[in-house]
Design a protein around this motif. Structure first.
Motif, PDB file in Angstrom:
ATOM      1  N   TRP A 180      21.678  56.841  18.687  1.00 31.06           N
ATOM      2  CA  TRP A 180      22.167  55.524  19.107  1.00 31.06           C
ATOM      3  C   TRP A 180      23.610  55.635  19.587  1.00 31.06           C
ATOM      4  O   TRP A 180      23.970  55.112  20.646  1.00 31.06           O
ATOM      5  CB  TRP A 180      22.062  54.540  17.956  1.00 31.06           C
ATOM      6  CG  TRP A 180      22.838  53.275  18.172  1.00 31.06           C
ATOM      7  CD1 TRP A 180      24.088  52.977  17.701  1.00 31.06           C
ATOM      8  CD2 TRP A 180      22.446  52.138  18.954  1.00 31.06           C
ATOM      9  NE1 TRP A 180      24.502  51.739  18.130  1.00 31.06           N
ATOM     10  CE2 TRP A 180      23.511  51.197  18.896  1.00 31.06           C
ATOM     11  CE3 TRP A 180      21.315  51.810  19.690  1.00 31.06           C
ATOM     12  CZ2 TRP A 180      23.461  49.965  19.553  1.00 31.06           C
ATOM     13  CZ3 TRP A 180      21.260  50.587  20.335  1.00 31.06           C
ATOM     14  CH2 TRP A 180      22.325  49.683  20.258  1.00 31.06           C
ATOM     15  N   LEU A 181      24.432  56.329  18.813  1.00 33.11           N
ATOM     16  CA  LEU A 181      25.848  56.477  19.171  1.00 33.11           C
ATOM     17  C   LEU A 181      25.998  57.233  20.492  1.00 33.11           C
ATOM     18  O   LEU A 181      26.909  56.959  21.264  1.00 33.11           O
ATOM     19  CB  LEU A 181      26.606  57.206  18.059  1.00 33.11           C
ATOM     20  CG  LEU A 181      26.756  56.442  16.741  1.00 33.11           C
ATOM     21  CD1 LEU A 181      27.416  57.323  15.691  1.00 33.11           C
ATOM     22  CD2 LEU A 181      27.556  55.167  16.938  1.00 33.11           C
ATOM     23  N   ARG A 182      25.092  58.173  20.754  1.00 31.21           N
ATOM     24  CA  ARG A 182      25.158  58.925  22.008  1.00 31.21           C
ATOM     25  C   ARG A 182      24.915  57.991  23.198  1.00 31.21           C
ATOM     26  O   ARG A 182      25.599  58.087  24.222  1.00 31.21           O
ATOM     27  CB  ARG A 182      24.131  60.064  21.999  1.00 31.21           C
ATOM     28  CG  ARG A 182      24.413  61.148  23.027  1.00 31.21           C
ATOM     29  CD  ARG A 182      23.368  62.238  22.982  1.00 31.21           C
ATOM     30  NE  ARG A 182      23.176  62.798  21.661  1.00 31.21           N
ATOM     31  CZ  ARG A 182      23.975  63.702  21.108  1.00 31.21           C
ATOM     32  NH1 ARG A 182      25.033  64.137  21.765  1.00 31.21           N
ATOM     33  NH2 ARG A 182      23.731  64.161  19.898  1.00 31.21           N
ATOM     34  N   ARG A 183      23.975  57.068  23.063  1.00 33.27           N
ATOM     35  CA  ARG A 183      23.711  56.115  24.144  1.00 33.27           C
ATOM     36  C   ARG A 183      24.899  55.165  24.332  1.00 33.27           C
ATOM     37  O   ARG A 183      25.291  54.865  25.460  1.00 33.27           O
ATOM     38  CB  ARG A 183      22.440  55.312  23.841  1.00 33.27           C
ATOM     39  CG  ARG A 183      21.165  56.125  23.909  1.00 33.27           C
ATOM     40  CD  ARG A 183      19.961  55.236  24.164  1.00 33.27           C
ATOM     41  NE  ARG A 183      19.755  54.244  23.119  1.00 33.27           N
ATOM     42  CZ  ARG A 183      19.034  54.442  22.019  1.00 33.27           C
ATOM     43  NH1 ARG A 183      18.463  55.621  21.820  1.00 33.27           N
ATOM     44  NH2 ARG A 183      18.874  53.481  21.139  1.00 33.27           N
ATOM     45  N   VAL A 184      25.449  54.699  23.226  1.00 33.09           N
ATOM     46  CA  VAL A 184      26.587  53.784  23.293  1.00 33.09           C
ATOM     47  C   VAL A 184      27.776  54.465  23.960  1.00 33.09           C
ATOM     48  O   VAL A 184      28.519  53.854  24.732  1.00 33.09           O
ATOM     49  CB  VAL A 184      26.969  53.287  21.879  1.00 33.09           C
ATOM     50  CG1 VAL A 184      28.290  52.537  21.899  1.00 33.09           C
ATOM     51  CG2 VAL A 184      25.872  52.397  21.310  1.00 33.09           C
ATOM     52  N   ALA A 185      27.981  55.751  23.668  1.00 36.48           N
ATOM     53  CA  ALA A 185      29.124  56.487  24.214  1.00 36.48           C
ATOM     54  C   ALA A 185      29.064  56.600  25.731  1.00 36.48           C
ATOM     55  O   ALA A 185      30.081  56.858  26.380  1.00 36.48           O
ATOM     56  CB  ALA A 185      29.205  57.878  23.587  1.00 36.48           C
ATOM     57  N   GLU A 186      27.892  56.410  26.311  1.00 32.23           N
ATOM     58  CA  GLU A 186      27.753  56.514  27.766  1.00 32.23           C
ATOM     59  C   GLU A 186      28.122  55.221  28.487  1.00 32.23           C
ATOM     60  O   GLU A 186      28.224  55.200  29.713  1.00 32.23           O
ATOM     61  CB  GLU A 186      26.306  56.910  28.110  1.00 32.23           C
ATOM     62  CG  GLU A 186      25.958  58.328  27.667  1.00 32.23           C
ATOM     63  CD  GLU A 186      24.508  58.661  27.940  1.00 32.23           C
ATOM     64  OE1 GLU A 186      23.752  57.752  28.364  1.00 32.23           O
ATOM     65  OE2 GLU A 186      24.131  59.834  27.730  1.00 32.23           O
TER      66      GLU A 186
END
Length: 303
Positions: free
Chosen positions: A283-289
């Motif tokens: 989830w955090l990886r998607r948000v970071a984009e």
């Protein structure tokens, strides 16, 4: 445990003038005053405690386990909440300055925002030292608590233009909080102010300026074209060019904070699900984009 004599709410105080400070320095021959009762307005406190509400601040830590590392996690979270509040305040200040066409003043505060963001990112460092076993020793006590629920963080995201109504509706169970977050959702964002400024300068048509501030922003090729003009003719509009780069820096620093969050979580808990119901690291990886001010990023491909 709360500190003895903690005073909540507005504090009594005694202001000092520049002459007062000079007189005191002469009286002490430049040495610090070691009688901390001097200049106080509260007999259970000192001027420094009263100004910063230190007794209240230091009474707000309530770890739930005996694991020493929990205090590191706890205090870092509180520090970040304070920095979210500071950033939210400064972002709205910049927004209002831009609505008033005060670009130079806005650039000064954007410079300050960048410094605050650097502190926010480096605040992950203490948490990054937690080992997986240390974190596991107190993680269950978090229950359903998650940083995803932070209303200061959500208001900061809204103020920067990352609007999504369901994120405000998530606070319906707490009426006062739902009302507060919804107000920010419906208010103009920083990017709304920027687009309004570009319109007033004749760089984009009025149709490019959002009317419903609560709706997610949809990138517009005319806005990208306007940023391209500003980058290609820097000498003609140096203030707007500087604004474009300051906004890009704001987004860059914000993305650094998100990426550091991602790496910190991955380091201390791997790929376990998050307490807030997400997939955690994924989830955090998607948000970071995510990127604020999208045309400022897409225009770079065209330049």
């Amino acid at each position: 445990m709360a500190a003895e004599g903690v005073v909540h709410g507005p504090r009594p105080y005694r202001a000092m003038t520049a002459q007062d400070r000079r007189d005191r320095s002469e009286q002490t021959e430049g040495e610090p005053v070691l009688d901390f009762s001097v200049g106080r307005a509260n007999e259970n406190s000192t001027p420094y405690i009263d100004y910063h509400s230190v007794d209240v601040l230091l009474s707000l830590q309530h770890p739930r386990t005996e694991e020493p590392a929990e205090l590191t996690f706890y205090i870092t979270g509180q520090i970040q909440e304070l920095l979210f509040k500071l950033l939210f305040t400064e972002v709205n200040r910049v927004r209002d300055l831009l609505f008033d066409d005060r670009i130079d003043d806005a650039l000064w505060y954007l410079h300050r925002i960048e410094r605050i963001q650097r502190v926010l990112t480096v605040s992950w460092e203490p948490v990054s030292t937690l080992t997986p076993t240390e974190f596991a020793a107190f993680r269950d006590e978090l229950g359903a608590a998650s940083g995803f629920q932070s209303y200061m963080y959500r208001q900061l995201e809204f103020s920067l233009g990352n609007k999504e109504r369901r994120m405000a509706d998530a606070y319906r169970a707490v009426p006062w909080l739902h009302e507060q977050v919804t107000r920010v959702l419906q208010a103009p964002s920083l990017y709304d102010a920027v687009l309004s400024l570009l319109h007033r300068r004749g760089l984009i048509p009025k149709e490019c300026v959002p009317v419903d501030h609560a709706e997610p922003y949809v990138p517009n090729p005319l806005v990208e074209e306007a940023w391209g003009v500003l980058y290609r003719s820097r000498a003609e509009s140096p203030g707007l060019h500087a604004l474009a780069e300051a906004l890009s820096e704001l987004n860059y620093q914000y993305s650094r904070w998100r990426s550091t969050h991602l790496l910190t979580v991955e380091r201390i808990m791997g790929y376990k699900p998050g307490t807030g119901g997400t997939l955690g690291v994924e989830w955090l990886r998607r948000v970071a984009e995510h990127r604020f001010f999208p045309e400022l990023w897409s225009v770079r491909t065209e330049l």
